[in-house]
Every structure is written in structure tokens, then in C-alpha cells.
Design a protein around this motif. Structure first.
Motif, PDB file in Angstrom:
ATOM      1  N   LEU A  98       6.055   5.161 -15.999  1.00  9.03           N
ATOM      2  CA  LEU A  98       5.430   4.482 -14.868  1.00  9.03           C
ATOM      3  C   LEU A  98       4.256   3.638 -15.342  1.00  9.03           C
ATOM      4  N   GLU A  99       3.466   4.175 -16.274  1.00  2.76           N
ATOM      5  CA  GLU A  99       2.296   3.445 -16.771  1.00  2.76           C
ATOM      6  C   GLU A  99       2.713   2.147 -17.454  1.00  2.76           C
ATOM      7  N   ALA A 100       3.806   2.182 -18.240  1.00  4.94           N
ATOM      8  CA  ALA A 100       4.268   0.965 -18.919  1.00  4.94           C
ATOM      9  C   ALA A 100       4.688  -0.090 -17.898  1.00  4.94           C
ATOM     10  N   LEU A 101       5.376   0.344 -16.842  1.00  8.49           N
ATOM     11  CA  LEU A 101       5.795  -0.592 -15.804  1.00  8.49           C
ATOM     12  C   LEU A 101       4.593  -1.194 -15.097  1.00  8.49           C
ATOM     13  N   LEU A 102       3.620  -0.359 -14.726  1.00 14.30           N
ATOM     14  CA  LEU A 102       2.465  -0.858 -13.993  1.00 14.30           C
ATOM     15  C   LEU A 102       1.588  -1.755 -14.863  1.00 14.30           C
ATOM     16  N   GLU A 103       1.470  -1.447 -16.143  1.00  8.81           N
ATOM     17  CA  GLU A 103       0.706  -2.324 -17.035  1.00  8.81           C
ATOM     18  C   GLU A 103       1.355  -3.696 -17.113  1.00  8.81           C
ATOM     19  N   ALA A 104       2.684  -3.732 -17.192  1.00 10.04           N
ATOM     20  CA  ALA A 104       3.392  -5.021 -17.237  1.00 10.04           C
ATOM     21  C   ALA A 104       3.193  -5.782 -15.931  1.00 10.04           C
ATOM     22  N   VAL A 105       3.283  -5.076 -14.803  1.00  3.60           N
ATOM     23  CA  VAL A 105       3.079  -5.714 -13.505  1.00  3.60           C
ATOM     24  C   VAL A 105       1.650  -6.227 -13.386  1.00  3.60           C
ATOM     25  N   LEU A 106       0.688  -5.422 -13.813  1.00  2.17           N
ATOM     26  CA  LEU A 106      -0.715  -5.817 -13.739  1.00  2.17           C
ATOM     27  C   LEU A 106      -0.969  -7.066 -14.568  1.00  2.17           C
TER      28      LEU A 106
ATOM     29  N   ASP B  38      -4.538  -2.502  -6.193  1.00  2.00           N
ATOM     30  CA  ASP B  38      -3.725  -1.312  -5.952  1.00  2.00           C
ATOM     31  C   ASP B  38      -3.112  -0.791  -7.245  1.00  2.00           C
ATOM     32  N   VAL B  39      -2.620  -1.697  -8.082  1.00  4.80           N
ATOM     33  CA  VAL B  39      -2.021  -1.294  -9.352  1.00  4.80           C
ATOM     34  C   VAL B  39      -3.100  -0.842 -10.333  1.00  4.80           C
ATOM     35  N   ASN B  40      -4.181  -1.607 -10.426  1.00  7.86           N
ATOM     36  CA  ASN B  40      -5.236  -1.307 -11.389  1.00  7.86           C
ATOM     37  C   ASN B  40      -5.899   0.033 -11.087  1.00  7.86           C
TER      38      ASN B  40
ATOM     39  N   GLY C 173       0.811  -1.208   0.000  1.00  7.53           N
ATOM     40  CA  GLY C 173       0.000   0.000   0.000  1.00  7.53           C
ATOM     41  C   GLY C 173       0.845   1.258   0.000  1.00  7.53           C
ATOM     42  N   GLY C 174       2.069   1.154  -0.494  1.00  7.65           N
ATOM     43  CA  GLY C 174       2.974   2.298  -0.508  1.00  7.65           C
ATOM     44  C   GLY C 174       2.718   3.226  -1.684  1.00  7.65           C
ATOM     45  N   GLU C 175       3.505   4.288  -1.717  1.00  5.74           N
ATOM     46  CA  GLU C 175       3.387   5.271  -2.795  1.00  5.74           C
ATOM     47  C   GLU C 175       3.861   4.641  -4.099  1.00  5.74           C
ATOM     48  N   ILE C 176       3.078   4.811  -5.153  1.00  3.52           N
ATOM     49  CA  ILE C 176       3.448   4.246  -6.449  1.00  3.52           C
ATOM     50  C   ILE C 176       3.784   5.389  -7.393  1.00  3.52           C
ATOM     51  N   THR C 177       5.025   5.817  -7.347  1.00  4.06           N
ATOM     52  CA  THR C 177       5.536   6.854  -8.241  1.00  4.06           C
ATOM     53  C   THR C 177       6.860   6.370  -8.812  1.00  4.06           C
TER      54      THR C 177
END
Length: 210
Positions: free
Chosen positions: A68-76, A116-118, A42-46
Motif C-alpha cells: 500500500l505504501e508503494a502505491l500511495l508514494e507513487a500516487v503522491l 489525504d494521501v500524504n 475521503g474514503g478508506e485507504i486500505t
């Protein structure tokens, strides 16, 4: 947490077919792992926070993952694949109830990370949930056919019950949630769905703050 191979592969694939350098791969692995830890905690996602957690500079962050969006999409996408794989493992278990229970615990743990990511991305991969719906439906219907799950509930009911078990805030009515509150909640839900004897609860019950 599973190895971050799918997300790393997505982020390193530039379409050239060339093998990425070892240092580039290590940095991307660190960034993916850091993003998942931030989401799970639940930490800061920046970009700055993820780079700090990964032990790399912000310049390296953008050079390796683009945004950041590319990283989070891959993680998701990686987390979704892991949940789907857990559903497949559960279906392969010859014991329908054991398989469903294992999936339920894995699903909630990973779903909390997924949400959290989505949420940060604005539900960009909402369409991928169809595969998850299929797994829940198949597992519920198999358990019902085997006579180990009550049949007056639908798989849709079960989907909502799993979400309800996972939605645990840190406080309610002046009480502080136990360290494994969602697991206790889920066990109660599972016992309500099961046609057999209940299983002892894990963890400690909620309590008033000291």
C-alpha cells in the motif's frame, strides 16, 4: 483527474527495461485510479478497499504494486507533479491574473487529494514542497509586478490564504457547507487579493440543515 501515467510507470518499472504485459498495466492503472478516487472522496485507504474499487483481488494488488505504501508514494508523487505542472501552465499564460487564478483553483483541488494521501504516509515527500513554494512565489510576484495583485501581501501570505480557503469542514455553527464551498471561499480570497473588480461567486451559500 489526469491520466495516471507517471505513477503507473513508477510502479511497473522493475529495472529490467522489459515492456510490461498489457494486463499488468491495466491492473496498475485501475489501482492508481482507485487510490486517487478514495483519497479525493475521503474514503478508506486500505489495500482491500483500493482493490475492491479497482475490481481486482487483494492478491493482484500486492503482486502488481508490492505494498500500500508503494502505491500511495507513487500516487503522491504523481499529484505533486500535476500541481507543479499547473504552476508551469499558469506562468506560461500571458495574463498574470488569469494564470494565478487558474493555478489557485487547480492547486486547492489537487492539494486536498494530496493531503489525504500524504497524511496516510506521514509526510514522506515533504521535501517535494520546495517546488510548489517556488511556483506560488513566482506567480504571486509576477501578478504583483503586473499591478493586478495587491502588493502589501507576500507570497507566504498567499500560501496561507489558499490553505485557509481549502480547509472547509462539512459543518460550522450548525450550518451545512455548500456543495462547492471551497470554491466560494477561494473566490472571496481572490477578490481580496485582486486590485480590480470582484468576480461573481459560484455555487450556493451555506445553509441550516433542512
Amino acid at each position: 483527474m489526469a491520466a495516471a501515467v507517471p505513477a503507473v510507470r513508477r510502479l511497473l518499472d522493475d529495472g529490467s527495461g522489459r515492456r510490461p504485459r498489457a494486463d499488468a498495466r491495466r491492473n496498475v492503472e485501475r489501482l492508481v485510479a482507485a487510490a486517487r478516487r478514495a483519497a479525493a472522496e475521503g474514503g478508506e485507504i486500505t489495500a482491500h478497499e483500493i482493490a475492491r474499487r479497482a475490481g481486482v483481488g487483494v492478491g493482484t494488488f500486492y503482486r502488481r504494486v508490492g505494498s500500500l505504501e508503494a502505491l500511495l508514494e507513487a500516487v503522491l508523487g504523481e499529484v505533486l507533479e500535476e500541481i507543479t505542472a499547473k504552476g508551469d501552465e499558469a506562468m506560461a499564460d500571458p495574463d498574470p491574473w488569469r494564470g494565478f487564478t487558474a493555478f489557485a483553483f487547480a492547486y486547492i483541488r489537487l492539494r486536498n487529494e494530496l493531503c489525504d494521501v500524504n497524511q496516510r504516509l506521514g509526510d514522506v515527500l515533504d521535501h517535494s514542497r520546495a517546488a510548489l513554494r517556488d511556483r506560488v512565489r513566482d506567480l504571486v510576484e509576477r501578478a504583483q509586478r503586473a499591478g493586478v495583485m495587491r502588493t502589501d501581501t507576500t507570497w507566504e501570505d498567499v500560501a496561507f490564504l489558499l490553505v485557509a480557503a481549502s480547509s472547509t469542514g462539512p459543518h460550522t455553527l450548525g450550518l451545512r457547507a455548500g456543495a462547492r464551498q471551497w470554491e466560494r471561499n477561494l473566490q472571496v480570497v481572490l477578490d481580496g487579493l485582486r486590485c480590480c473588480d470582484p468576480v461573481p461567486l459560484t455555487g450556493e451559500p451555506p445553509a441550516l440543515p433542512a
